[in-house]
Structure formats: structure tokens, C-alpha cells
Write a protein that holds these residues in place. Structure first.
Motif, mmCIF file in Angstrom:
data_model
loop_
_atom_site.group_PDB
_atom_site.id
_atom_site.type_symbol
_atom_site.label_atom_id
_atom_site.label_comp_id
_atom_site.label_asym_id
_atom_site.label_seq_id
_atom_site.Cartn_x
_atom_site.Cartn_y
_atom_site.Cartn_z
ATOM 1 N N ALA A 145 5.287 -9.241 -11.607
ATOM 2 C CA ALA A 145 4.793 -10.134 -10.321
ATOM 3 C C ALA A 145 5.727 -10.606 -9.655
ATOM 4 N N GLY A 146 5.633 -10.801 -8.212
ATOM 5 C CA GLY A 146 6.713 -11.311 -7.386
ATOM 6 C C GLY A 146 7.509 -10.139 -7.006
ATOM 7 N N GLY A 147 7.401 -9.041 -7.245
ATOM 8 C CA GLY A 147 8.345 -8.003 -7.096
ATOM 9 C C GLY A 147 7.699 -7.185 -5.854
ATOM 10 N N LYS A 148 8.443 -6.037 -5.817
ATOM 11 C CA LYS A 148 8.005 -4.986 -4.815
ATOM 12 C C LYS A 148 7.467 -3.677 -5.571
ATOM 13 N N LEU A 149 6.738 -2.965 -4.964
ATOM 14 C CA LEU A 149 6.235 -1.795 -5.384
ATOM 15 C C LEU A 149 6.072 -0.619 -4.509
ATOM 16 N N LYS A 150 6.892 0.406 -4.297
ATOM 17 C CA LYS A 150 6.819 1.349 -3.307
ATOM 18 C C LYS A 150 5.836 2.379 -3.916
ATOM 19 N N VAL A 151 5.010 2.799 -2.998
ATOM 20 C CA VAL A 151 3.935 3.723 -3.030
ATOM 21 C C VAL A 151 3.785 4.816 -1.999
ATOM 22 N N GLU A 152 3.641 6.201 -2.434
ATOM 23 C CA GLU A 152 3.328 7.270 -1.569
ATOM 24 C C GLU A 152 2.042 7.616 -1.520
ATOM 25 N N VAL A 153 1.339 7.663 -0.174
ATOM 26 C CA VAL A 153 -0.003 8.057 -0.034
ATOM 27 C C VAL A 153 0.019 9.326 0.785
ATOM 28 N N SER A 165 0.789 8.337 10.006
ATOM 29 C CA SER A 165 0.283 9.512 9.630
ATOM 30 C C SER A 165 -0.551 9.828 8.344
ATOM 31 N N ASP A 166 -1.056 10.792 7.928
ATOM 32 C CA ASP A 166 -1.738 10.822 7.015
ATOM 33 C C ASP A 166 -1.225 10.651 5.756
ATOM 34 N N ASP A 167 0.005 11.056 5.706
ATOM 35 C CA ASP A 167 1.094 11.091 4.514
ATOM 36 C C ASP A 167 2.114 10.009 4.791
ATOM 37 N N PHE A 168 2.160 8.825 3.794
ATOM 38 C CA PHE A 168 3.307 8.030 4.102
ATOM 39 C C PHE A 168 3.549 7.215 2.760
ATOM 40 N N THR A 169 4.742 6.394 3.323
ATOM 41 C CA THR A 169 5.194 5.404 2.179
ATOM 42 C C THR A 169 5.024 3.926 2.634
ATOM 43 N N GLN A 170 4.767 3.112 1.676
ATOM 44 C CA GLN A 170 4.448 1.859 1.915
ATOM 45 C C GLN A 170 5.100 0.975 0.690
ATOM 46 N N VAL A 171 6.018 -0.102 1.189
ATOM 47 C CA VAL A 171 6.372 -0.972 0.141
ATOM 48 C C VAL A 171 5.541 -2.232 -0.082
ATOM 49 N N LEU A 172 4.994 -2.558 -1.067
ATOM 50 C CA LEU A 172 4.176 -3.494 -1.210
ATOM 51 C C LEU A 172 4.650 -4.928 -1.995
ATOM 52 N N ASP A 173 4.395 -6.057 -1.252
ATOM 53 C CA ASP A 173 4.980 -7.290 -2.130
ATOM 54 C C ASP A 173 3.796 -7.592 -2.987
ATOM 55 N N LEU A 174 4.090 -7.828 -4.159
ATOM 56 C CA LEU A 174 3.202 -8.091 -5.248
ATOM 57 C C LEU A 174 3.270 -9.817 -5.387
ATOM 58 N N PRO A 175 2.154 -10.537 -5.610
ATOM 59 C CA PRO A 175 2.175 -12.002 -5.508
ATOM 60 C C PRO A 175 2.820 -12.289 -6.839
#
Length: 118
Positions: A45-53, A82-92
Motif C-alpha cells: 500500500a502506498g507503493g507503485k505497481l508497473k503493469v503491462e497491458v 497504442s493497444d499495447d502499453f506499460t503503465q505505472v500505477l500509484d497505490l493508495p
């Protein structure tokens, strides 16, 4: 004898939950071959999570959310190129520990995966 029966029931529940977790983390998704794969299946919690879509076609934005026992938490809407991408999410920082369904949606498509918040 009762302890063995209780332990056996607990073991069966753990095995069933583990199989469900593995099944969900294989990237099974809804839609036409849309998938979401986190860099890690656990995060803080409070960290970052990198995801590939992959395969989020027909949209210029992607919306991410977490759903757990306490309800749904919006993680934000992000522009995509694009249809394929990477996103870094901030977790609450106030996420309770437990299992959550991480969902990405856009263009009428979605993909889900189960992650654990420590």
C-alpha cells in the motif's frame, strides 16, 4: 480426531483459494485477447505497481481500478498511445492488506488479474 478434520478443511480451503489465485493470475481476460500482467503479484500500500497491458484496442484512455472486500478503488484514467502499453500505477497508502482484483478498462474491453496488497 477433530483437529485432523479441522486441519483437513483448512487445507482444502487453502488449496481451493490457491488454485483460484493461480487461475486468475494467468491473465485470463474479458474481450478479444485483452490482458493485464503486473510486474509483481504482490505490492505494498502506498507503493507503485508497473503493469503491462495488451490488446486494449479502440480507445485513447485506459481506466484502472482495484476491487477488494471493502469495495472499489479508482486508480485513475490514463491516456494511451497504442493497444499495447506499460503503465505505472500509484497505490493508495490506506489500502488494507488482502487480495484485490486489478482491472483495466477502455474501448468496451477489459482485463482483470488478482494481486495481493501487503
Amino acid at each position: 480426531m477433530k483437529n485432523w478434520q479441522i486441519n483437513r478443511k483448512i487445507l482444502l480451503i487453502v488449496v481451493a483459494l490457491s488454485m483460484s489465485f493461480v487461475w486468475n493470475t494467468l491473465g485470463w481476460s474479458h474481450g478479444d485477447e485483452t490482458s493485464i500482467v503486473p510486474a509483481s503479484l504482490s505490492a505494498k500500500a502506498g507503493g507503485k505497481l508497473k503493469v503491462e497491458v495488451k490488446g486494449l484496442a479502440g480507445t485513447k484512455t485506459a481506466t484502472f481500478s482495484l476491487t477488494g472486500l471493502t469495495g472499489k478503488v479508482d486508480l485513475g484514467q490514463f491516456p494511451i498511445g497504442s493497444d499495447d502499453f506499460t503503465q505505472v500505477l500509484d497505490l493508495p497508502p490506506d489500502l488494507a492488506p488482502g487480495s484485490y482484483r486489478l482491472t483495466v478498462e477502455g474501448g468496451g474491453k477489459s482485463a482483470k488479474v488478482v494481486i495481493t496488497i501487503n
